[in-house]
Design an enzyme around this catalytic site. Sequence first.
Site, PDB file in Angstrom:
ATOM      1  N   LYS A 161     -69.675 -11.902  42.796  1.00 57.19           N
ATOM      2  CA  LYS A 161     -70.593 -11.367  41.767  1.00 57.19           C
ATOM      3  C   LYS A 161     -70.737 -12.402  40.663  1.00 57.19           C
ATOM      4  O   LYS A 161     -69.876 -13.273  40.487  1.00 57.19           O
ATOM      5  CB  LYS A 161     -70.095 -10.052  41.176  1.00 57.19           C
TER       6      LYS A 161
ATOM      7  N   ASP B 249     -63.212  -4.421  37.579  1.00 60.67           N
ATOM      8  CA  ASP B 249     -64.479  -4.709  38.257  1.00 60.67           C
ATOM      9  C   ASP B 249     -64.442  -4.408  39.762  1.00 60.67           C
ATOM     10  O   ASP B 249     -65.315  -4.825  40.505  1.00 60.67           O
ATOM     11  CB  ASP B 249     -65.015  -6.114  37.940  1.00 60.67           C
TER      12      ASP B 249
HETATM   13  C1  LIG Z   1     -63.956  -9.038  32.465  1.00 65.30           C
HETATM   14  C2  LIG Z   1     -64.312  -9.405  33.890  1.00 65.30           C
HETATM   15  C3  LIG Z   1     -65.837  -9.483  33.984  1.00 65.30           C
HETATM   16  O1  LIG Z   1     -66.326  -9.325  35.236  1.00 65.30           O
HETATM   17  O2  LIG Z   1     -63.694 -10.634  34.168  1.00 65.30           O
HETATM   18  P1  LIG Z   1     -63.472 -11.517  35.531  1.00 65.30           P
HETATM   19  O3  LIG Z   1     -62.118 -11.126  36.067  1.00 65.30           O
HETATM   20  O4  LIG Z   1     -64.568 -11.181  36.464  1.00 65.30           O
HETATM   21  O5  LIG Z   1     -63.479 -12.943  35.104  1.00 65.30           O
HETATM   22  C4  LIG Z   1     -63.802  -8.314  34.840  1.00 65.30           C
HETATM   23  O6  LIG Z   1     -64.417  -7.096  34.580  1.00 65.30           O
HETATM   24  C5  LIG Z   1     -62.313  -8.126  34.811  1.00 65.30           C
HETATM   25  O7  LIG Z   1     -62.026  -7.291  35.901  1.00 65.30           O
HETATM   26  P2  LIG Z   1     -60.632  -7.397  36.668  1.00 65.30           P
HETATM   27  O8  LIG Z   1     -60.370  -8.826  37.048  1.00 65.30           O
HETATM   28  O9  LIG Z   1     -60.673  -6.365  37.742  1.00 65.30           O
HETATM   29  O10 LIG Z   1     -59.678  -7.009  35.469  1.00 65.30           O
HETATM   30  P3  LIG Z   1     -58.304  -6.207  35.449  1.00 65.30           P
HETATM   31  O11 LIG Z   1     -57.460  -6.681  36.572  1.00 65.30           O
HETATM   32  O12 LIG Z   1     -58.596  -4.754  35.300  1.00 65.30           O
HETATM   33  O13 LIG Z   1     -57.716  -6.714  34.059  1.00 65.30           O
HETATM   34  C6  LIG Z   1     -57.081  -7.968  33.882  1.00 65.30           C
HETATM   35  C7  LIG Z   1     -56.774  -8.105  32.410  1.00 65.30           C
HETATM   36  O14 LIG Z   1     -57.987  -8.393  31.715  1.00 65.30           O
HETATM   37  C8  LIG Z   1     -58.049  -7.705  30.463  1.00 65.30           C
HETATM   38  N1  LIG Z   1     -59.269  -6.869  30.434  1.00 65.30           N
HETATM   39  C9  LIG Z   1     -59.980  -6.622  31.586  1.00 65.30           C
HETATM   40  C10 LIG Z   1     -61.148  -5.908  31.546  1.00 65.30           C
HETATM   41  C11 LIG Z   1     -61.568  -5.399  30.294  1.00 65.30           C
HETATM   42  N2  LIG Z   1     -62.677  -4.665  30.185  1.00 65.30           N
HETATM   43  N3  LIG Z   1     -60.843  -5.632  29.182  1.00 65.30           N
HETATM   44  C12 LIG Z   1     -59.703  -6.373  29.243  1.00 65.30           C
HETATM   45  O15 LIG Z   1     -59.060  -6.587  28.218  1.00 65.30           O
HETATM   46  C13 LIG Z   1     -56.769  -6.924  30.337  1.00 65.30           C
HETATM   47  O16 LIG Z   1     -55.892  -7.741  29.581  1.00 65.30           O
HETATM   48  C14 LIG Z   1     -56.232  -6.850  31.756  1.00 65.30           C
HETATM   49  O17 LIG Z   1     -54.841  -6.841  31.769  1.00 65.30           O
END
Ligand SMILES: C[C@@](CO)(OP(=O)(O)O)[C@H](O)COP(=O)(O)OP(=O)(O)OC[C@H]1O[C@@H](n2ccc(N)nc2=O)[C@H](O)[C@@H]1O
Length: 288
Positions: free
Chosen positions: A18, A143
């Site tokens: 994505k 996500d």
């Molecule tokens: C913020 C995004 C944008 O797409 O970053 P990317 O991971 O794709 O770069 C995503 O939603 C990430 O999703 P995902 O990778 O599933 O995140 P999670 O495992 O739930 O969270 C990892 C960490 O990111 C932080 N986190 C994540 C999502 C959010 N809305 N707020 C946060 O503060 C938290 O510190 C959490 O401990």
Amino acid sequence: MTNLFPDDASLILPAPAKLNLFLHILGRRADGYHNLQTIFQFLDYSDQLAFNCRKDGEIKLHTIFENVPHNDNLIVKAANLLKNYTSSPLGADIWIDKKLPMGGGIGGGSSNAATTLLALNQLWQLNLDLITLAKLALQLGADVPVFVQGKAAFAEGVGEQLTPITPPELWFLVAIPKVAISTATVFNDPLLPRNTAAITYQQVLATEGQNDCQAIVLNHYPAVQDAFLIMNKLAPTKLTGTGACLFASFTTEQQALAAQRQLIDKIDCFIAQGINFSPLHQKLNLSY
Ligand SMILES: C[C@@](CO)(OP(=O)(O)O)[C@H](O)COP(=O)(O)OP(=O)(O)OC[C@H]1O[C@@H](n2ccc(N)nc2=O)[C@H](O)[C@@H]1O
Ligand SMILES: Nc1ncnc2c1ncn2[C@@H]1O[C@H](COP(=O)(O)OP(=O)(O)O)[C@@H](O)[C@H]1O
């Protein structure tokens, strides 16, 4: 199909990447998570996963990940979550052909988890609907639900409140700087901007938008900064998610290829089309 998989695999499914076409951070919640507004659009660029059912209940990922222990892998976590939720006595053998860079902000781990949920829902004949699976998915990561739902979306909350939208399906040049970035590290940075004003659903497709993580990531990771400076001279360039990948959009594949030719020997990159209906859901013959 790839010879990384056994000839008798019962199900082979994609786990697409994505992009976050923009990523606005509105504030921080009491639990440390951030309220966001973002557009998720899928890319026609995927990992492939193969699945076989096991009668003994064991979940076994056969592909070795150098930096992720077996039971910490989001594929295994997704399988165990579904098994516990449904009390299914069945297990699975799973293989993956990994193409998406890890810690790249293109959602590889989350997409692998979503594909595992949908694959085992079918193999174990559970018949859970996408809404139930998306609720379970949120336990695996913010996500994961969008990959379960399979529609490009305007996302709010922590990324789980999804409103399907259909942005133009442009061609993207995606750069892969040679660094893996931890999402948690970026979100914990004290200098991260956290006060972007909310936009309304009516404004979404007219909003150019920015990535509020971009300045922090460019500052902290020279490999991303270098790639950004080179690519941004060719076309307006943006970070996806918390990085490390960068993208620029083009109306046609030819334009994207011409830009890629200018980056040869400078930046590792790929070209893919944005898609509003996930290749996973297309392969499973689910309707939009
Ligand atoms: C913020 C995004 C944008 O797409 O970053 P990317 O991971 O794709 O770069 C995503 O939603 C990430 O999703 P995902 O990778 O599933 O995140 P999670 O495992 O739930 O969270 C990892 C960490 O990111 C932080 N986190 C994540 C999502 C959010 N809305 N707020 C946060 O503060 C938290 O510190 C959490 O401990
Ligand atoms: N199947 C998986 N694929 C990728 N990463 C995984 C997987 N399982 C666990 N992880 C962990 O999740 C982290 C984030 O991976 P990934 O989803 O690729 O990045 P991003 O969240 O930046 O898009 C990895 O660095 C890795 O430690």
